[in-house]
Design an enzyme around this catalytic site. Structure first.
Site, PDB file in Angstrom:
ATOM      1  N   HIS A 171       0.798  -1.235   0.000  1.00 38.11           N
ATOM      2  CA  HIS A 171       0.000   0.000   0.000  1.00 38.11           C
ATOM      3  C   HIS A 171       0.829   1.283   0.000  1.00 38.11           C
ATOM      4  CE1 HIS A 171       0.905  -0.033   4.294  1.00 38.11           C
ATOM      5  NE2 HIS A 171       0.648   1.252   4.273  1.00 38.11           N
TER       6      HIS A 171
HETATM    7  C1  UD1 Z   1      -2.082   5.042   6.131  1.00 37.11           C
HETATM    8  C2  UD1 Z   1      -0.783   5.541   6.757  1.00 37.11           C
HETATM    9  C3  UD1 Z   1       0.268   4.446   6.702  1.00 37.11           C
HETATM   10  C4  UD1 Z   1      -0.252   3.133   7.280  1.00 37.11           C
HETATM   11  C5  UD1 Z   1      -1.537   2.752   6.540  1.00 37.11           C
HETATM   12  C6  UD1 Z   1      -2.136   1.458   7.053  1.00 37.11           C
HETATM   13  C7  UD1 Z   1      -0.348   7.961   6.540  1.00 37.11           C
HETATM   14  C8  UD1 Z   1       0.462   8.974   5.837  1.00 37.11           C
HETATM   15  N1  UD1 Z   1      -0.256   6.705   6.055  1.00 37.11           N
HETATM   16  O1  UD1 Z   1      -1.843   4.872   4.723  1.00 37.11           O
HETATM   17  O2  UD1 Z   1       1.400   4.854   7.465  1.00 37.11           O
HETATM   18  O3  UD1 Z   1       0.722   2.109   7.126  1.00 37.11           O
HETATM   19  O4  UD1 Z   1      -2.496   3.824   6.710  1.00 37.11           O
HETATM   20  O5  UD1 Z   1      -3.209   1.041   6.269  1.00 37.11           O
HETATM   21  O6  UD1 Z   1      -1.027   8.290   7.489  1.00 37.11           O
HETATM   22  N2  UD1 Z   1      -8.983   4.427   1.827  1.00 37.11           N
HETATM   23  C9  UD1 Z   1     -10.234   3.838   1.735  1.00 37.11           C
HETATM   24  N3  UD1 Z   1     -10.815   3.419   2.877  1.00 37.11           N
HETATM   25  C10 UD1 Z   1     -10.252   3.576   4.106  1.00 37.11           C
HETATM   26  C11 UD1 Z   1      -8.997   4.192   4.165  1.00 37.11           C
HETATM   27  C12 UD1 Z   1      -8.367   4.598   3.040  1.00 37.11           C
HETATM   28  O7  UD1 Z   1     -10.796   3.677   0.668  1.00 37.11           O
HETATM   29  O8  UD1 Z   1     -10.850   3.162   5.115  1.00 37.11           O
HETATM   30  C13 UD1 Z   1      -8.305   4.847   0.585  1.00 37.11           C
HETATM   31  C14 UD1 Z   1      -8.705   6.221   0.123  1.00 37.11           C
HETATM   32  O9  UD1 Z   1      -8.758   6.194  -1.249  1.00 37.11           O
HETATM   33  C15 UD1 Z   1      -7.538   7.091   0.570  1.00 37.11           C
HETATM   34  C16 UD1 Z   1      -6.372   6.143   0.464  1.00 37.11           C
HETATM   35  O10 UD1 Z   1      -6.908   4.853   0.766  1.00 37.11           O
HETATM   36  O11 UD1 Z   1      -7.397   8.219  -0.221  1.00 37.11           O
HETATM   37  C17 UD1 Z   1      -5.259   6.462   1.384  1.00 37.11           C
HETATM   38  O12 UD1 Z   1      -5.684   6.470   2.746  1.00 37.11           O
HETATM   39  P1  UD1 Z   1      -4.800   7.218   3.848  1.00 37.11           P
HETATM   40  O13 UD1 Z   1      -5.385   7.049   5.184  1.00 37.11           O
HETATM   41  O14 UD1 Z   1      -4.521   8.594   3.398  1.00 37.11           O
HETATM   42  O15 UD1 Z   1      -3.411   6.476   3.803  1.00 37.11           O
HETATM   43  P2  UD1 Z   1      -3.049   4.934   3.697  1.00 37.11           P
HETATM   44  O16 UD1 Z   1      -2.506   4.686   2.369  1.00 37.11           O
HETATM   45  O17 UD1 Z   1      -4.136   4.048   4.184  1.00 37.11           O
END
Ligand code: UD1
Length: 370
Positions: A212
């Site tokens: 991811h």
């Molecule tokens: C985040 C953390 C990362 C951690 C990871 C675990 C930061 C910078 N990154 O990354 O350190 O290892 O979580 O999973 O804080 N999304 C969904 N549903 C959700 C959550 C996310 O669809 O419940 C999608 C969305 O499109 C979003 C993207 O994932 O834009 C990224 O989510 P985000 O929380 O920004 O970062 P992660 O990549 O999950």
């Protein structure tokens, strides 16, 4: 007359998937204490049921006391939304302590907000450094550690990083790895599961894949190369791939999801909760990942781990554990070595013993004077 001391209100900040399992052992330890009142604050950075709610119920955590509902966005948007929402919460009722965990955007955002209100902040999993400042998590770690009042570290390398950055030694307390507490806390439940059987694979005859990191999944060319090498890898060993939502979106956008489905032995499934995921990892032949926490869990479980990154903020998993940093060119070589049984065994690092939450509570009591 006997003086009655007011309960110390402690905010435990959770936000994203890896936070829930780190907070759980600490919450369960603090709730037993008479002198404090732990409150769960969930920023809503992760909001899908299988990225958030499943983890709360798996770890026997209550519904959050406070939910900030910030959702997704760019880093600046997400960080700003957490800060704005958390500041309002604090204005309504100031906690006595704020505990942030790990390295996600919400960790840094709540730490900054709390410190600007002059609230004491403790950082659990402090001191980890990859040395790679292009990673958003590295920025979050550095900022959080710089302003925290109390830094709970998992290992000696983390202490050394903090001292090198000029953090006062009296703020640093090595407590060990909280993820091992989570695992030991749930072990009997994990052992009742048989996720490999549910997915139709034999124990120790498959690999687990997670992916991811922005550096691996956001760039089309990089992601394409990774997918090609994983398709090759799967010819040697079938892979189970619980896919993170951001990765699924990028695979779809680049027409790679279908390519995996038709041309490989990679089984793409929805993200799993903690219990089911650990059942899958515990019985795997190997794990291929870019996650931070999984590097530690595989070290503890003595399962070979190939990390698709150039750096790790958890070097102890390389020196003491089963972890190896790999790339798309050499991954097949290392998978072959694992299948042939040529892999290093774990020497369990100090304080990875399931007693980290206890040490944290003792540390907090000392600092607060309880
Ligand atoms: C985040 C953390 C990362 C951690 C990871 C675990 C930061 C910078 N990154 O990354 O350190 O290892 O979580 O999973 O804080 N999304 C969904 N549903 C959700 C959550 C996310 O669809 O419940 C999608 C969305 O499109 C979003 C993207 O994932 O834009 C990224 O989510 P985000 O929380 O920004 O970062 P992660 O990549 O999950």
């Amino acid at each position: 007359m006997k003086k009655v001391l007011k309960s110390t209100v402690i905010h435990l900040i959770t936000a994203a998937r890896p936070n829930f399992m780190k907070v759980a052992p600490l919450y369960h330890s603090l709730i037993k204490e008479q002198w404090c009142r732990p409150m769960m604050v969930h920023t809503g950075q992760h909001y899908d049921v299988n990225m958030s709610d499943t983890f709360l119920s798996d770890m026997l955590l209550p519904n959050p006391d406070i939910y900030l509902n910030v959702g997704s966005g760019t880093h600046a948007e997400q960080t700003a939304r957490v800060m704005t929402a958390y500041e309002k919460v604090c204005f309504q009722s100031m906690p006595d302590w704020v505990i942030v965990v790990g390295d996600v955007n919400s960790t840094m955002a709540c730490a900054i907000t709390a410190k600007k209100l002059c609230l004491p902040v403790a950082h659990l999993e402090a001191g980890l450094r990859s040395g790679d400042r292009t990673m958003p998590e590295e920025i979050n770690r550095i900022v959080t550690d710089t302003i925290a009042d109390l830094l709970w570290t998992p290992s000696h390398d983390a202490d050394a990083n903090l001292l090198r950055e000029g953090i006062a030694a009296e703020k640093i307390k090595r407590v060990g790895n909280i993820m091992i507490d989570s695992y030991e806390m749930m072990l009997s439940v994990i052992e009742k599961e048989n996720v490999p059987a549910e997915l139709g694979v034999d124990k120790h005859q498959y690999g687990v894949l997670t992916l991811h990191r922005p550096s691996n999944v956001d760039d089309q060319e990089v992601l394409r190369n990774i997918v090609d090498s994983l398709i090759e890898t799967s010819k040697m060993l079938p892979l189970i791939f619980p896919v993170h939502p951001r990765t699924k979106n990028h695979l779809k956008e680049n027409n790679l999801l279908n390519k995996i489905l038709v041309s490989s032995r990679i089984n793409i499934i929805e993200p799993l909760g903690y219990i089911k995921f650990m059942s899958l990892v515990k019985n795997a032949k190997l794990v291929i990942t870019d996650s931070g926490g999984i590097q530690e869990e595989t070290t503890y479980l003595n399962i070979p781990c190939l990390t698709l990154r150039n750096t790790t903020e958890r070097p102890i998993t390389l020196t003491h554990g089963t972890n190896k940093l790999v790339n798309t060119k050499n991954i097949i070589h290392y998978v072959r070595k694992i299948i042939e049984g040529q892999w290093q065994n774990t020497v369990c690092p100090e304080y990875w013993d399931g007693k980290t939450a206890f040490r944290i509570v003792e540390s907090l009591k000392t600092v607060i004077g309880r």
